[in-house]
Design a protein around this motif. Structure first.
Motif, PDB file in Angstrom:
ATOM      1  N   LEU A 131       0.857  -1.301   0.131  1.00 16.78           N
ATOM      2  CA  LEU A 131      -0.014  -0.086   0.149  1.00 16.78           C
ATOM      3  C   LEU A 131       0.713   1.316   0.131  1.00 16.78           C
ATOM      4  O   LEU A 131       0.321   2.425  -0.247  1.00 16.78           O
ATOM      5  N   LYS A 132       2.200   1.137   0.377  1.00 16.04           N
ATOM      6  CA  LYS A 132       3.049   2.160   0.513  1.00 16.04           C
ATOM      7  C   LYS A 132       2.609   3.077   1.411  1.00 16.04           C
ATOM      8  O   LYS A 132       2.656   4.460   1.285  1.00 16.04           O
ATOM      9  N   THR A 133       2.305   2.810   2.556  1.00 21.63           N
ATOM     10  CA  THR A 133       1.772   3.537   3.525  1.00 21.63           C
ATOM     11  C   THR A 133       3.017   4.050   4.529  1.00 21.63           C
ATOM     12  O   THR A 133       4.077   3.364   4.310  1.00 21.63           O
ATOM     13  N   ASP A 134       2.836   5.097   5.180  1.00 20.20           N
ATOM     14  CA  ASP A 134       3.766   5.761   6.106  1.00 20.20           C
ATOM     15  C   ASP A 134       4.350   4.711   7.237  1.00 20.20           C
ATOM     16  O   ASP A 134       5.312   4.995   7.692  1.00 20.20           O
ATOM     17  N   SER A 135       3.185   4.368   7.867  1.00 21.40           N
ATOM     18  CA  SER A 135       3.456   3.203   9.029  1.00 21.40           C
ATOM     19  C   SER A 135       2.582   2.400   9.252  1.00 21.40           C
ATOM     20  O   SER A 135       1.464   2.399   8.424  1.00 21.40           O
ATOM     21  N   PHE A 136       2.979   1.386   9.989  1.00 24.45           N
ATOM     22  CA  PHE A 136       2.128   0.014  10.263  1.00 24.45           C
ATOM     23  C   PHE A 136       2.147  -0.192  11.713  1.00 24.45           C
ATOM     24  O   PHE A 136       3.182   0.159  12.404  1.00 24.45           O
ATOM     25  N   THR A 137       1.316  -1.153  12.090  1.00 32.14           N
ATOM     26  CA  THR A 137       1.308  -1.459  13.305  1.00 32.14           C
ATOM     27  C   THR A 137       0.906  -2.953  13.473  1.00 32.14           C
ATOM     28  O   THR A 137       0.605  -3.750  12.820  1.00 32.14           O
ATOM     29  N   VAL A 138       1.622  -3.396  14.856  1.00 30.27           N
ATOM     30  CA  VAL A 138       1.391  -4.679  15.376  1.00 30.27           C
ATOM     31  C   VAL A 138       0.573  -4.794  16.633  1.00 30.27           C
ATOM     32  O   VAL A 138       1.265  -4.027  17.629  1.00 30.27           O
ATOM     33  N   PHE A 139      -0.506  -5.426  16.814  1.00 28.52           N
ATOM     34  CA  PHE A 139      -1.406  -5.278  17.873  1.00 28.52           C
ATOM     35  C   PHE A 139      -1.157  -6.446  18.746  1.00 28.52           C
ATOM     36  O   PHE A 139      -0.759  -7.584  18.154  1.00 28.52           O
ATOM     37  N   ALA A 140      -1.206  -6.354  19.931  1.00 33.52           N
ATOM     38  CA  ALA A 140      -1.002  -7.387  20.906  1.00 33.52           C
ATOM     39  C   ALA A 140      -2.236  -7.542  22.057  1.00 33.52           C
ATOM     40  O   ALA A 140      -2.398  -6.201  22.320  1.00 33.52           O
ATOM     41  N   ILE A 141      -2.765  -8.570  21.969  1.00 32.04           N
ATOM     42  CA  ILE A 141      -4.186  -8.540  22.849  1.00 32.04           C
ATOM     43  C   ILE A 141      -3.882  -9.514  23.918  1.00 32.04           C
ATOM     44  O   ILE A 141      -3.546 -10.949  23.663  1.00 32.04           O
ATOM     45  N   TRP A 142      -4.251  -9.436  25.102  1.00 34.52           N
ATOM     46  CA  TRP A 142      -4.154 -10.464  26.137  1.00 34.52           C
ATOM     47  C   TRP A 142      -5.596 -11.364  26.027  1.00 34.52           C
ATOM     48  O   TRP A 142      -6.580 -10.773  26.270  1.00 34.52           O
TER      49      TRP A 142
END
Length: 180
Positions: A131-142
Motif C-alpha cells: 500500500l506504500k503506507t507511512d506507518s504500520f502497526t502490530v497489535f498484541a492483546i491479552w
C-alpha cells in the motif's frame, strides 16, 4: 552524545498502550525484553496505522446489518460449489463459511490473530509495502482479557459498552528496516 531510544511507551488510553518504535529493526528487542514472559498474548499486524482494529469487511461494508454482507457470503458459497473438496467435511453455519472464506482471502467479519509477533509483523510490513503506507502497526492483546470480557457479556447480555482490557499497539514508520 545520547543514543536514540529504541522505543517509547505512551500512556494507557482507552485500554490501549501505544508503543512507538524508532525503527522496526528494534522490534525483536522489544519483544524479547518486554513481551517474552507474556505467553498469553496474540498478535495482529495492520499495514496502515490509521486503520481501526476491525475486519476488512467492516472497512468496506460499514453496517453490520447490511444485506451486502449476506450477498457477499452467498456469492462465496456459490463459487465454492464443487471446488472445495472434502475438507472441511461439514459446514454447519455461516460462521464455518466465514472461517473457510478467511482462509481463502475472502473479506470477512473475522480478525486473524497469531501466537507469533513476528508473523503479525510480516503481514503488517507486507501490506504496508504493497500500500506504500507511512506507518504500520502490530497489535498484541491479552487472551485472558478477551475471555473475561466474553464471560461478562454472556452473564449480562445488556452490556452495551464492554470493559476494555489492555491492548498493546506497537507502531513504527521505518519500512526500510524490514527485510524478508
Amino acid at each position: 552524545m545520547a543514543r536514540t531510544k529504541m522505543w517509547e511507551e505512551g500512556e494507557l488510553v482507552d485500554g490501549v498502550l501505544n508503543v512507538e518504535i524508532s525503527s522496526w529493526k528494534y522490534f525483536p528487542n522489544y519483544i524479547n525484553k518486554e513481551m517474552l514472559e507474556y505467553t498469553d498474548y496474540v498478535y495482529r499486524g495492520h499495514g496502515d496505522s490509521n486503520w481501526k482494529l476491525e475486519p476488512t469487511l467492516d472497512r468496506v461494508i460499514k453496517s453490520p446489518r447490511s444485506p451486502k454482507r449476506d450477498e457477499h457470503l452467498l456469492a462465496f458459497k456459490y463459487e465454492t460449489r464443487g471446488r472445495r473438496g472434502r475438507n472441511p467435511s461439514l459446514l454447519e453455519d455461516d460462521n464455518d463459511w466465514w472461517a473457510l472464506g478467511q482462509h481463502h482471502g475472502l473479506m470477512t467479519p473475522l480478525l486473524d490473530w497469531s501466537a507469533s509477533p513476528f508473523v503479525a509483523l510480516f503481514f503488517a510490513a507486507s501490506k504496508a509495502i504493497e500500500l506504500k503506507t507511512d506507518s504500520f502497526t502490530v497489535f498484541a492483546i491479552w487472551q485472558n482479557g478477551i475471555e473475561a470480557a466474553n464471560e461478562n457479556i454472556k452473564e449480562e447480555p445488556s452490556i452495551i459498552k464492554q470493559q476494555r482490557h489492555p491492548l498493546l499497539a506497537v507502531r513504527g514508520k521505518d519500512r526500510t528496516a524490514i527485510s524478508f
